[in-house]
Structure formats: C-alpha cells, structure tokens
Design a protein around this motif. Sequence first.
Motif, PDB file in Angstrom:
ATOM      1  N   UNK A  80       0.836  -1.205   0.000  1.00 20.70           N
ATOM      2  CA  UNK A  80       0.000   0.000   0.000  1.00 20.70           C
ATOM      3  C   UNK A  80       0.869   1.253   0.000  1.00 20.70           C
ATOM      4  N   UNK A  81       1.929   1.272   0.797  1.00 22.10           N
ATOM      5  CA  UNK A  81       2.855   2.411   0.814  1.00 22.10           C
ATOM      6  C   UNK A  81       3.513   2.557  -0.551  1.00 22.10           C
ATOM      7  N   UNK A  82       3.893   1.447  -1.162  1.00 25.08           N
ATOM      8  CA  UNK A  82       4.509   1.493  -2.496  1.00 25.08           C
ATOM      9  C   UNK A  82       3.547   2.095  -3.511  1.00 25.08           C
ATOM     10  N   UNK A 132      -0.700   3.063  11.487  1.00 24.65           N
ATOM     11  CA  UNK A 132       0.095   3.717  12.527  1.00 24.65           C
ATOM     12  C   UNK A 132       1.497   4.056  12.023  1.00 24.65           C
ATOM     13  N   UNK A 133       2.168   4.958  12.736  1.00 19.37           N
ATOM     14  CA  UNK A 133       3.531   5.338  12.349  1.00 19.37           C
ATOM     15  C   UNK A 133       4.485   4.146  12.401  1.00 19.37           C
ATOM     16  N   UNK A 134       4.447   3.299  13.453  1.00 25.43           N
ATOM     17  CA  UNK A 134       5.338   2.124  13.434  1.00 25.43           C
ATOM     18  C   UNK A 134       5.077   1.205  12.234  1.00 25.43           C
ATOM     19  N   UNK A 135       3.816   1.091  11.816  1.00 27.03           N
ATOM     20  CA  UNK A 135       3.494   0.272  10.644  1.00 27.03           C
ATOM     21  C   UNK A 135       4.070   0.901   9.383  1.00 27.03           C
ATOM     22  N   UNK A 136       3.983   2.233   9.256  1.00 25.03           N
ATOM     23  CA  UNK A 136       4.597   2.938   8.120  1.00 25.03           C
ATOM     24  C   UNK A 136       6.099   2.681   8.116  1.00 25.03           C
ATOM     25  N   UNK A 157       7.798   0.177   9.422  1.00 23.57           N
ATOM     26  CA  UNK A 157       8.082  -1.212   9.041  1.00 23.57           C
ATOM     27  C   UNK A 157       7.880  -1.415   7.534  1.00 23.57           C
ATOM     28  N   UNK A 158       6.816  -0.814   7.001  1.00 27.09           N
ATOM     29  CA  UNK A 158       6.547  -0.935   5.560  1.00 27.09           C
ATOM     30  C   UNK A 158       7.678  -0.323   4.747  1.00 27.09           C
ATOM     31  N   UNK A 159       8.146   0.858   5.154  1.00 21.71           N
ATOM     32  CA  UNK A 159       9.248   1.514   4.448  1.00 21.71           C
ATOM     33  C   UNK A 159      10.530   0.692   4.548  1.00 21.71           C
ATOM     34  N   UNK A 160      10.774   0.097   5.706  1.00 23.61           N
ATOM     35  CA  UNK A 160      11.957  -0.750   5.882  1.00 23.61           C
ATOM     36  C   UNK A 160      11.881  -1.971   4.961  1.00 23.61           C
ATOM     37  N   UNK A 176      10.248  -2.147   2.083  1.00 24.63           N
ATOM     38  CA  UNK A 176      10.456  -1.665   0.714  1.00 24.63           C
ATOM     39  C   UNK A 176      11.932  -1.375   0.453  1.00 24.63           C
ATOM     40  N   UNK A 177      12.599  -0.785   1.436  1.00 22.22           N
ATOM     41  CA  UNK A 177      14.037  -0.486   1.295  1.00 22.22           C
ATOM     42  C   UNK A 177      14.844  -1.784   1.249  1.00 22.22           C
ATOM     43  N   UNK A 178      14.583  -2.684   2.191  1.00 19.48           N
ATOM     44  CA  UNK A 178      15.361  -3.920   2.280  1.00 19.48           C
ATOM     45  C   UNK A 178      15.171  -4.819   1.058  1.00 19.48           C
ATOM     46  N   UNK A 179      13.993  -4.765   0.442  1.00 25.04           N
ATOM     47  CA  UNK A 179      13.718  -5.598  -0.728  1.00 25.04           C
ATOM     48  C   UNK A 179      14.001  -4.857  -2.043  1.00 25.04           C
ATOM     49  N   UNK A 180      14.615  -3.672  -1.933  1.00 25.90           N
ATOM     50  CA  UNK A 180      15.075  -2.903  -3.094  1.00 25.90           C
ATOM     51  C   UNK A 180      13.953  -2.344  -3.964  1.00 25.90           C
ATOM     52  N   UNK A 181      12.803  -2.058  -3.375  1.00 18.28           N
ATOM     53  CA  UNK A 181      11.725  -1.384  -4.095  1.00 18.28           C
ATOM     54  C   UNK A 181      12.000   0.110  -4.160  1.00 18.28           C
ATOM     55  N   UNK A 182      12.606   0.647  -3.088  1.00  7.68           N
ATOM     56  CA  UNK A 182      12.864   2.083  -2.982  1.00  7.68           C
ATOM     57  C   UNK A 182      14.238   2.321  -2.362  1.00  7.68           C
ATOM     58  N   UNK A 183      14.744   3.538  -2.567  1.00  8.12           N
ATOM     59  CA  UNK A 183      15.879   4.057  -1.804  1.00  8.12           C
ATOM     60  C   UNK A 183      15.321   5.154  -0.921  1.00  8.12           C
ATOM     61  N   UNK A 184      15.904   5.325   0.252  1.00  8.31           N
ATOM     62  CA  UNK A 184      15.431   6.355   1.175  1.00  8.31           C
ATOM     63  C   UNK A 184      16.578   7.317   1.443  1.00  8.31           C
TER      64      UNK A 184
END
Length: 180
Positions: A36-38, A65-69, A71-74, A76-84
């Motif tokens: 969903x974040x992606x 929630x913010x912790x869920x956001x 975790x979702x961003x982490x 996406x970053x760890x699986x190489x969907x995004x760079x932060x």
Amino acid sequence: MRQLPERKTKGTWVQTERAAHEEWASLIIRAPKAAAVMHILTARMVDNNAVVISQRELQNAIGISRPTVQRALATLRDENWIEIWQVGESGTVNAYVINDRVAWHGSRDGIRRSLFTATVAVSETEQKNPDRIGETAPLHRVPSMLPGEMQLPSGKGLPPISQPFFDGLEPDLPATGRKD
C-alpha cells in the motif's frame, strides 16, 4: 483509508515492468501495508521517480500507525523497491526514490537525477502556521525556457508575458533598441 487530495501532475499514468508487476502482486500477499505504501509513493511520483513526503502523511493517507509505516518503508528499502534519502535532521521526512526497474513515469533517460529532484508532498496539518496558507505574496519567478526552446523569449524589448525582469538585469538584445 481517507481520500487522497487531487493533485496536478504531468500525466495520469505510470509504467511498470511485467516482472516487477508480478513481484508487486507477491508483495501484496506477503506485506500488504508495504504494498500500500509502495502504491502511494508510486502514485505521487512524476518523471523524476522520487517523492518527498512525511511519515505522518503516509500514515494519514493509508490509515495505518507510524510504526506500521516505518516497518513498511523498511521492507520496501530492504527488498530494493525504494531508496530512502533523509531530508533534515529528524528522519521523519524523506525522499523516497522508486526503483526505476519497478515503476517510472515518462522517459527513462536520466532517471537517476531523481536523487536530486523530487515531488514534494506536504500536508496542511503539518505546517506550523496553517492559517497563513495562501496569505503570502507570490514568489518572483525567473524566466525559463520551455522544452524545445533555444533562447529565452524576448520580443521587441518587452519582458516575457509571464514575468517582468529583475531591476538591472534587463536583456541587452538587439531587439531592445538600447545603445549603451
């Protein structure tokens, strides 16, 4: 989930690689909040493949929630969907660069410039003085060229229609008729 505000973009579509699109389906099953974040990040990007947005705005856009956001961003970053790329000191506002092998908008030429330019998504609720929005005078704009133009518009010594010249920086072109 709240309705996202309508925004002006250069187009209403993004492209995805077929293989990435299938991986995205797998992400939806494995990590639905990350998917969903992606989707939100991809929907907000334009031709530079990046968007600057706060975690709070992502939280509000999806209704999580913010912790869920985080975790979702982490994920996406760890699986190489995004760079932060962090913006500022707090780390809660970041530039999210969407992997251009997953999704992109417009031409893929020079896509890595997204590390330096981004769409910035700001929320009225995150501003220190939301009651002052719209009260400030418009910024003075520097004339710029449109794609395909070879020089700034000048006419017969008149400033471009869109903007007067800065004092002391008037053009000194043959069309002005000035003799200094």
